[in-house]
Design a protein around this motif. Structure first.
Motif, PDB file in Angstrom:
ATOM      1  N   SER A  11       0.825  -1.212   0.000  1.00  0.00           N
ATOM      2  CA  SER A  11       0.000   0.000   0.000  1.00  0.00           C
ATOM      3  C   SER A  11       0.858   1.259   0.000  1.00  0.00           C
ATOM      4  O   SER A  11       0.370   2.349   0.272  1.00  0.00           O
ATOM      5  CB  SER A  11      -0.954  -0.009   1.188  1.00  0.00           C
ATOM      6  OG  SER A  11      -0.244   0.057   2.400  1.00  0.00           O
ATOM      7  N   HIS A  12       2.142   1.085  -0.310  1.00  0.00           N
ATOM      8  CA  HIS A  12       3.075   2.206  -0.499  1.00  0.00           C
ATOM      9  C   HIS A  12       3.353   3.003   0.777  1.00  0.00           C
ATOM     10  O   HIS A  12       3.517   4.219   0.726  1.00  0.00           O
ATOM     11  CB  HIS A  12       2.607   3.129  -1.628  1.00  0.00           C
ATOM     12  CG  HIS A  12       2.366   2.398  -2.908  1.00  0.00           C
ATOM     13  ND1 HIS A  12       3.390   1.873  -3.656  1.00  0.00           N
ATOM     14  CD2 HIS A  12       1.224   2.066  -3.542  1.00  0.00           C
ATOM     15  CE1 HIS A  12       2.891   1.253  -4.713  1.00  0.00           C
ATOM     16  NE2 HIS A  12       1.576   1.350  -4.673  1.00  0.00           N
ATOM     17  N   THR A  13       3.420   2.305   1.903  1.00  0.00           N
ATOM     18  CA  THR A  13       3.837   2.938   3.149  1.00  0.00           C
ATOM     19  C   THR A  13       5.296   3.348   3.009  1.00  0.00           C
ATOM     20  O   THR A  13       6.078   2.704   2.311  1.00  0.00           O
ATOM     21  CB  THR A  13       3.652   1.953   4.326  1.00  0.00           C
ATOM     22  OG1 THR A  13       2.264   1.627   4.416  1.00  0.00           O
ATOM     23  CG2 THR A  13       4.125   2.530   5.643  1.00  0.00           C
ATOM     24  N   SER A  14       5.672   4.394   3.679  1.00  0.00           N
ATOM     25  CA  SER A  14       7.041   4.914   3.625  1.00  0.00           C
ATOM     26  C   SER A  14       8.074   3.816   3.855  1.00  0.00           C
ATOM     27  O   SER A  14       7.932   2.990   4.764  1.00  0.00           O
ATOM     28  CB  SER A  14       7.212   6.002   4.688  1.00  0.00           C
ATOM     29  OG  SER A  14       8.572   6.266   4.927  1.00  0.00           O
ATOM     30  N   ILE A  15       9.118   3.850   3.047  1.00  0.00           N
ATOM     31  CA  ILE A  15      10.193   2.863   3.186  1.00  0.00           C
ATOM     32  C   ILE A  15      10.859   2.961   4.557  1.00  0.00           C
ATOM     33  O   ILE A  15      11.307   1.967   5.115  1.00  0.00           O
ATOM     34  CB  ILE A  15      11.220   3.004   2.034  1.00  0.00           C
ATOM     35  CG1 ILE A  15      12.129   1.788   1.977  1.00  0.00           C
ATOM     36  CG2 ILE A  15      12.013   4.293   2.172  1.00  0.00           C
ATOM     37  CD1 ILE A  15      12.959   1.706   0.719  1.00  0.00           C
ATOM     38  N   TYR A  16      10.864   4.153   5.134  1.00  0.00           N
ATOM     39  CA  TYR A  16      11.458   4.342   6.462  1.00  0.00           C
ATOM     40  C   TYR A  16      10.612   3.667   7.537  1.00  0.00           C
ATOM     41  O   TYR A  16      11.143   3.061   8.466  1.00  0.00           O
ATOM     42  CB  TYR A  16      11.637   5.830   6.762  1.00  0.00           C
ATOM     43  CG  TYR A  16      12.514   6.519   5.742  1.00  0.00           C
ATOM     44  CD1 TYR A  16      13.884   6.232   5.673  1.00  0.00           C
ATOM     45  CD2 TYR A  16      11.972   7.416   4.837  1.00  0.00           C
ATOM     46  CE1 TYR A  16      14.684   6.837   4.728  1.00  0.00           C
ATOM     47  CE2 TYR A  16      12.775   8.032   3.886  1.00  0.00           C
ATOM     48  CZ  TYR A  16      14.128   7.731   3.830  1.00  0.00           C
ATOM     49  OH  TYR A  16      14.933   8.326   2.894  1.00  0.00           O
ATOM     50  N   VAL A  17       9.315   3.745   7.397  1.00  0.00           N
ATOM     51  CA  VAL A  17       8.411   3.073   8.342  1.00  0.00           C
ATOM     52  C   VAL A  17       8.582   1.563   8.210  1.00  0.00           C
ATOM     53  O   VAL A  17       8.667   0.842   9.208  1.00  0.00           O
ATOM     54  CB  VAL A  17       6.946   3.496   8.099  1.00  0.00           C
ATOM     55  CG1 VAL A  17       5.982   2.640   8.910  1.00  0.00           C
ATOM     56  CG2 VAL A  17       6.750   4.976   8.410  1.00  0.00           C
ATOM     57  N   LEU A  18       8.649   1.076   6.966  1.00  0.00           N
ATOM     58  CA  LEU A  18       8.805  -0.365   6.730  1.00  0.00           C
ATOM     59  C   LEU A  18      10.111  -0.877   7.318  1.00  0.00           C
ATOM     60  O   LEU A  18      10.142  -1.934   7.972  1.00  0.00           O
ATOM     61  CB  LEU A  18       8.737  -0.669   5.237  1.00  0.00           C
ATOM     62  CG  LEU A  18       7.410  -0.362   4.553  1.00  0.00           C
ATOM     63  CD1 LEU A  18       7.542  -0.514   3.043  1.00  0.00           C
ATOM     64  CD2 LEU A  18       6.289  -1.220   5.094  1.00  0.00           C
ATOM     65  N   HIS A  19      11.207  -0.143   7.099  1.00  0.00           N
ATOM     66  CA  HIS A  19      12.489  -0.560   7.663  1.00  0.00           C
ATOM     67  C   HIS A  19      12.468  -0.477   9.187  1.00  0.00           C
ATOM     68  O   HIS A  19      13.050  -1.333   9.862  1.00  0.00           O
ATOM     69  CB  HIS A  19      13.640   0.283   7.107  1.00  0.00           C
ATOM     70  CG  HIS A  19      14.141  -0.188   5.780  1.00  0.00           C
ATOM     71  ND1 HIS A  19      14.726  -1.422   5.589  1.00  0.00           N
ATOM     72  CD2 HIS A  19      14.143   0.416   4.566  1.00  0.00           C
ATOM     73  CE1 HIS A  19      15.071  -1.560   4.325  1.00  0.00           C
ATOM     74  NE2 HIS A  19      14.725  -0.456   3.674  1.00  0.00           N
ATOM     75  N   ALA A  20      11.818   0.527   9.731  1.00  0.00           N
ATOM     76  CA  ALA A  20      11.722   0.636  11.194  1.00  0.00           C
ATOM     77  C   ALA A  20      10.972  -0.568  11.762  1.00  0.00           C
ATOM     78  O   ALA A  20      11.407  -1.164  12.756  1.00  0.00           O
ATOM     79  CB  ALA A  20      11.032   1.937  11.594  1.00  0.00           C
ATOM     80  N   LEU A  21       9.873  -0.933  11.125  1.00  0.00           N
ATOM     81  CA  LEU A  21       9.111  -2.097  11.588  1.00  0.00           C
ATOM     82  C   LEU A  21       9.932  -3.380  11.446  1.00  0.00           C
ATOM     83  O   LEU A  21      10.017  -4.184  12.383  1.00  0.00           O
ATOM     84  CB  LEU A  21       7.804  -2.226  10.799  1.00  0.00           C
ATOM     85  CG  LEU A  21       6.743  -1.168  11.052  1.00  0.00           C
ATOM     86  CD1 LEU A  21       5.620  -1.277  10.018  1.00  0.00           C
ATOM     87  CD2 LEU A  21       6.191  -1.264  12.459  1.00  0.00           C
ATOM     88  N   GLY A  22      10.542  -3.579  10.285  1.00  0.00           N
ATOM     89  CA  GLY A  22      11.308  -4.802  10.031  1.00  0.00           C
ATOM     90  C   GLY A  22      12.530  -4.931  10.928  1.00  0.00           C
ATOM     91  O   GLY A  22      12.774  -5.995  11.510  1.00  0.00           O
ATOM     92  N   ALA A  23      13.301  -3.870  11.048  1.00  0.00           N
ATOM     93  CA  ALA A  23      14.521  -3.917  11.865  1.00  0.00           C
ATOM     94  C   ALA A  23      14.186  -4.102  13.343  1.00  0.00           C
ATOM     95  O   ALA A  23      14.867  -4.852  14.057  1.00  0.00           O
ATOM     96  CB  ALA A  23      15.343  -2.647  11.655  1.00  0.00           C
TER      97      ALA A  23
END
Length: 137
Positions: free
Chosen positions: A68-80
């Motif tokens: 859904s095109h969430t910010s890459i920074y949010v995705l990396h924050a969640l994943g990391a």
């Protein structure tokens, strides 16, 4: 750029490590099924199982957020953060006897991530429905 596969791959490697710890100990302690009443075996089993109970849902939500095109920074924050939480939780349960810091914070951070990802997914779902019906939020 695809973010979810990076964390799915890293988490899968950690899952294999936790799996091998169960298998190796099962062989050396000659425990065929269950934990055999062995506390060390139980800890290894629970570290492995606990991972399997929480990580798939979180990766699924991160994947939906990525689509859904969430910010890459949010995705990396969640994943990391998920990777870190599951590492300290797994180390605490499978590799140590009393490292409560890792168990507590690994669990707490995993629950916080579940809530954050859930709220973001609900928000994306509402936005999608509103867009579908030509409305704005």
């Amino acid at each position: 750029m695809m973010v979810t596969p990076l964390y799915a791959g890293l988490l899968a490697i950690w899952y294999v490590v936790l799996s091998i710890r169960v298998i190796q100990y099962r062989g050396s302690a000659k425990i065929n099924l269950g934990d055999g009443g062995d506390v060390s075996m139980l800890r290894r089993i629970r570290a492995h199982a606990n991972f399997g109970e929480y990580v798939p849902l979180l990766l699924l939500m991160i994947g939906y957020l990525e689509l859904s095109h969430t910010s890459i920074y949010v995705l990396h924050a969640l994943g990391a953060t998920l990777l870190l939480a599951r590492l300290i939780h797994g180390i605490s349960l499978s590799f140590t006897k009393k490292w409560m810091f890792g168990r507590f914070w690994g669990t707490a951070v995993t629950f916080i991530l579940l809530l954050i990802a859930a709220v973001l997914c609900v928000y994306q779902g509402i936005q999608g429905h509103l867009a579908w019906y030509g409305m704005r939020a």
